[in-house]
Design a protein around this motif. Structure first.
Motif, PDB file in Angstrom:
ATOM      1  N   ILE A 162       0.843  -1.375  -0.069  1.00  0.00           N
ATOM      2  CA  ILE A 162       0.062   0.059   0.021  1.00  0.00           C
ATOM      3  C   ILE A 162       0.899   1.338  -0.147  1.00  0.00           C
ATOM      4  O   ILE A 162       0.356   2.462  -0.715  1.00  0.00           O
ATOM      5  CB  ILE A 162      -1.068  -0.079   1.064  1.00  0.00           C
ATOM      6  CG1 ILE A 162      -2.049  -1.124   0.989  1.00  0.00           C
ATOM      7  CG2 ILE A 162      -1.932   1.254   1.356  1.00  0.00           C
ATOM      8  CD1 ILE A 162      -2.989  -1.457   2.103  1.00  0.00           C
ATOM      9  N   PRO A 183       2.489   2.320  -3.861  1.00  0.00           N
ATOM     10  CA  PRO A 183       1.784   3.181  -4.911  1.00  0.00           C
ATOM     11  C   PRO A 183       1.783   4.523  -4.673  1.00  0.00           C
ATOM     12  O   PRO A 183       1.895   5.583  -5.458  1.00  0.00           O
ATOM     13  CB  PRO A 183       0.002   2.640  -5.017  1.00  0.00           C
ATOM     14  CG  PRO A 183       0.435   1.151  -4.576  1.00  0.00           C
ATOM     15  CD  PRO A 183       1.371   1.136  -3.571  1.00  0.00           C
ATOM     16  N   LEU A 231      -1.387   7.784   4.830  1.00  0.00           N
ATOM     17  CA  LEU A 231      -2.403   6.673   4.655  1.00  0.00           C
ATOM     18  C   LEU A 231      -3.096   6.104   5.841  1.00  0.00           C
ATOM     19  O   LEU A 231      -3.547   5.307   5.838  1.00  0.00           O
ATOM     20  CB  LEU A 231      -1.292   5.432   3.946  1.00  0.00           C
ATOM     21  CG  LEU A 231      -0.643   5.743   2.909  1.00  0.00           C
ATOM     22  CD1 LEU A 231       0.608   4.950   2.419  1.00  0.00           C
ATOM     23  CD2 LEU A 231      -1.450   5.869   1.738  1.00  0.00           C
ATOM     24  N   GLY A 232      -2.852   6.582   6.962  1.00  0.00           N
ATOM     25  CA  GLY A 232      -3.641   6.311   8.006  1.00  0.00           C
ATOM     26  C   GLY A 232      -2.960   5.451   9.047  1.00  0.00           C
ATOM     27  O   GLY A 232      -3.635   4.472   9.661  1.00  0.00           O
ATOM     28  N   TYR A 233      -1.762   5.368   8.909  1.00  0.00           N
ATOM     29  CA  TYR A 233      -1.261   4.216   9.788  1.00  0.00           C
ATOM     30  C   TYR A 233      -0.314   4.854  10.884  1.00  0.00           C
ATOM     31  O   TYR A 233      -0.170   6.266  10.982  1.00  0.00           O
ATOM     32  CB  TYR A 233      -0.198   3.464   9.038  1.00  0.00           C
ATOM     33  CG  TYR A 233      -0.627   2.648   8.128  1.00  0.00           C
ATOM     34  CD1 TYR A 233      -1.444   1.565   8.381  1.00  0.00           C
ATOM     35  CD2 TYR A 233      -0.557   2.778   6.733  1.00  0.00           C
ATOM     36  CE1 TYR A 233      -1.866   0.864   7.332  1.00  0.00           C
ATOM     37  CE2 TYR A 233      -1.391   2.112   5.673  1.00  0.00           C
ATOM     38  CZ  TYR A 233      -1.996   0.699   6.261  1.00  0.00           C
ATOM     39  OH  TYR A 233      -2.428   0.110   5.137  1.00  0.00           O
ATOM     40  N   GLU A 284      -8.295   3.536  -7.169  1.00  0.00           N
ATOM     41  CA  GLU A 284      -7.611   3.959  -5.988  1.00  0.00           C
ATOM     42  C   GLU A 284      -7.607   5.527  -5.704  1.00  0.00           C
ATOM     43  O   GLU A 284      -7.998   5.859  -4.604  1.00  0.00           O
ATOM     44  CB  GLU A 284      -6.341   3.604  -5.674  1.00  0.00           C
ATOM     45  CG  GLU A 284      -5.284   3.835  -6.711  1.00  0.00           C
ATOM     46  CD  GLU A 284      -3.908   3.357  -6.607  1.00  0.00           C
ATOM     47  OE1 GLU A 284      -3.912   2.106  -7.223  1.00  0.00           O
ATOM     48  OE2 GLU A 284      -3.034   3.597  -5.758  1.00  0.00           O
ATOM     49  N   PRO A 311      -6.948  -0.592  -3.852  1.00  0.00           N
ATOM     50  CA  PRO A 311      -5.932  -0.867  -3.020  1.00  0.00           C
ATOM     51  C   PRO A 311      -5.548   0.349  -2.215  1.00  0.00           C
ATOM     52  O   PRO A 311      -4.272   0.988  -2.482  1.00  0.00           O
ATOM     53  CB  PRO A 311      -4.887  -1.292  -3.956  1.00  0.00           C
ATOM     54  CG  PRO A 311      -5.196  -0.589  -5.236  1.00  0.00           C
ATOM     55  CD  PRO A 311      -6.721  -0.434  -5.145  1.00  0.00           C
ATOM     56  N   VAL A 312      -6.246   0.788  -1.046  1.00  0.00           N
ATOM     57  CA  VAL A 312      -5.933   2.148  -0.421  1.00  0.00           C
ATOM     58  C   VAL A 312      -6.635   1.812   0.791  1.00  0.00           C
ATOM     59  O   VAL A 312      -7.661   1.131   0.973  1.00  0.00           O
ATOM     60  CB  VAL A 312      -6.387   3.267  -1.214  1.00  0.00           C
ATOM     61  CG1 VAL A 312      -8.034   3.164  -1.273  1.00  0.00           C
ATOM     62  CG2 VAL A 312      -5.965   4.453  -0.462  1.00  0.00           C
ATOM     63  N   LYS A 313      -5.864   2.493   1.941  1.00  0.00           N
ATOM     64  CA  LYS A 313      -6.624   2.191   3.312  1.00  0.00           C
ATOM     65  C   LYS A 313      -7.561   3.509   3.429  1.00  0.00           C
ATOM     66  O   LYS A 313      -7.188   4.812   3.420  1.00  0.00           O
ATOM     67  CB  LYS A 313      -5.491   2.613   4.226  1.00  0.00           C
ATOM     68  CG  LYS A 313      -6.006   2.068   5.629  1.00  0.00           C
ATOM     69  CD  LYS A 313      -4.905   2.031   6.849  1.00  0.00           C
ATOM     70  CE  LYS A 313      -5.107   1.481   7.896  1.00  0.00           C
ATOM     71  NZ  LYS A 313      -5.912   2.620   8.858  1.00  0.00           N
ATOM     72  N   ASN A 353      -7.788  -6.413  -1.280  1.00  0.00           N
ATOM     73  CA  ASN A 353      -6.572  -5.819  -1.716  1.00  0.00           C
ATOM     74  C   ASN A 353      -5.970  -7.212  -2.509  1.00  0.00           C
ATOM     75  O   ASN A 353      -5.123  -7.897  -2.070  1.00  0.00           O
ATOM     76  CB  ASN A 353      -5.580  -5.282  -0.881  1.00  0.00           C
ATOM     77  CG  ASN A 353      -4.532  -4.416  -1.758  1.00  0.00           C
ATOM     78  OD1 ASN A 353      -4.162  -4.735  -2.730  1.00  0.00           O
ATOM     79  ND2 ASN A 353      -4.092  -3.481  -1.072  1.00  0.00           N
TER      80      ASN A 353
END
Lengths: 215, 215
Positions: free
Chosen positions: A22, A25, A47-49, B161, B184-186, B199
């Motif tokens: 993830i 990209p 990405l929200g992690y 995405e 494929p994205v959070k 995904n």
């Protein structure tokens, strides 16, 4: 501490592997801009992690960031592509050119991850000899010979569940090492062949069951 | 010991839930035959699981087998269908009628698990107003109004995405409770909305990475 396999290679936990796919990209998009460096914190925020997780995941690839600057983006993209195997094209055969098979054949995203579907196979005589997205549809009779000739390592099963085991047997017999199985059935496969099951009906059920519990 | 949620309902572990979705098609086929009872051992042997696991999984549904005879098949099928929610149709909207979206719309297996795609949405004006597998493709402008009118609970994202987050925001705003995300994205989603990520590129990478380690 990192876990090593028999040959001393570090085993990357599957959740880290999934997160890396993830980050890539996003980093690729970033690399087309003017910024040269990116920090784990920036990636995490976008990405929200959480930053520590991003840093740990990237550490598996062997690349290290510079203090206060972060990771050089283009180097990170390159390293990640190599690490995830997205640059080493794997010749793949797909069996079952129905709706799902067609979606897989036509899905542009797979090319970026090294999936090269070089031929498709179907039981329907009307489909044999036709092409879909430039991929020729062949008869299963040719499967084994072509696996050897084209050095195919990976097989995708998008056929109905009734024929999935039979197809898997043919794949194993032909010398295929990895099977990506979309049929909703547990395949009986020798231990030295890797199977990745993609049971969409079962994912849907998990979602819908959770939904029942909140609504 | 079984884990209960706040309202006292037993929480079924996801692996058990996934296995139950595999037992069900097998049992359905069996129920069209002459046999009346099936044992956990028979199910386990047919599908490659261990009997104690099968027995535990089935216990979650509340059905108990008879000593020496096993489970009454038709009752077990019924109970499983209700338990897994495959009998309660969920009105669903799909957004993104590209290749993957088309595959989901045309996949016959989803109907068996209660997925009812009542409309699809796409940004491409050329697609709007057309039909695929009997499902009409509409403009996103109508999304929110139709969610309310048709009592839609579930949304499927099969869009690229880049637009996935925007679509998710629209879904949440419209009152959708569960999102099945194939981009494929959070997604950044409030806690009371359930997301199931699918995904495919990431699954492929996990498989291909394992393959690199054995070949």
């Amino acid at each position: 501490m990192q876990i090593k396999d028999k040959s001393g290679l570090t085993i990357v936990p599957v959740p880290s592997l999934r997160r890396l796919t993830i980050y890539l990209p996003y980093l690729k998009e970033l690399s087309s801009g003017v910024t040269e460096y990116v920090s784990a914190t920036t990636i995490a925020r976008a990405l929200g992690y959480i930053p520590i997780q991003v840093r740990k995941d990237i550490a598996y690839t062997g690349i290290t960031g510079k203090p206060r600057r972060g990771y050089p983006i283009s180097e990170l993209v390159n390293q990640l592509e190599v690490f995830l195997g997205w640059k080493s094209y794997k010749n793949t055969f797909l069996v079952g050119a129905g709706n799902l098979g067609r979606a897989i054949m036509g899905y542009p995203g797979f090319k970026d991850c090294g999936l090269q579907i070089v031929a498709a196979f179907d039981a329907d005589p009307a489909k044999i000899g036709t092409r879909l997205f430039g991929i020729e549809i062949l008869s299963m009779d040719e499967f084994k010979t072509l696996v050897k000739r084209m050095g195919v390592q990976l097989g995708i099963i998008t056929a109905p569940e009734q024929s999935a085991q039979e197809i898997a047997d043919i794949m194993v017999d032909a010398g295929i090492h990895g099977i990506w199985n979309f049929a909703p059935v547990k395949l009986n496969i020798p231990d030295d062949v890797i199977v990745q099951n993609e049971n969409l009906a079962s994912s849907l059920t998990v979602l819908s069951k959770k939904l029942d519990q909140i609504v």
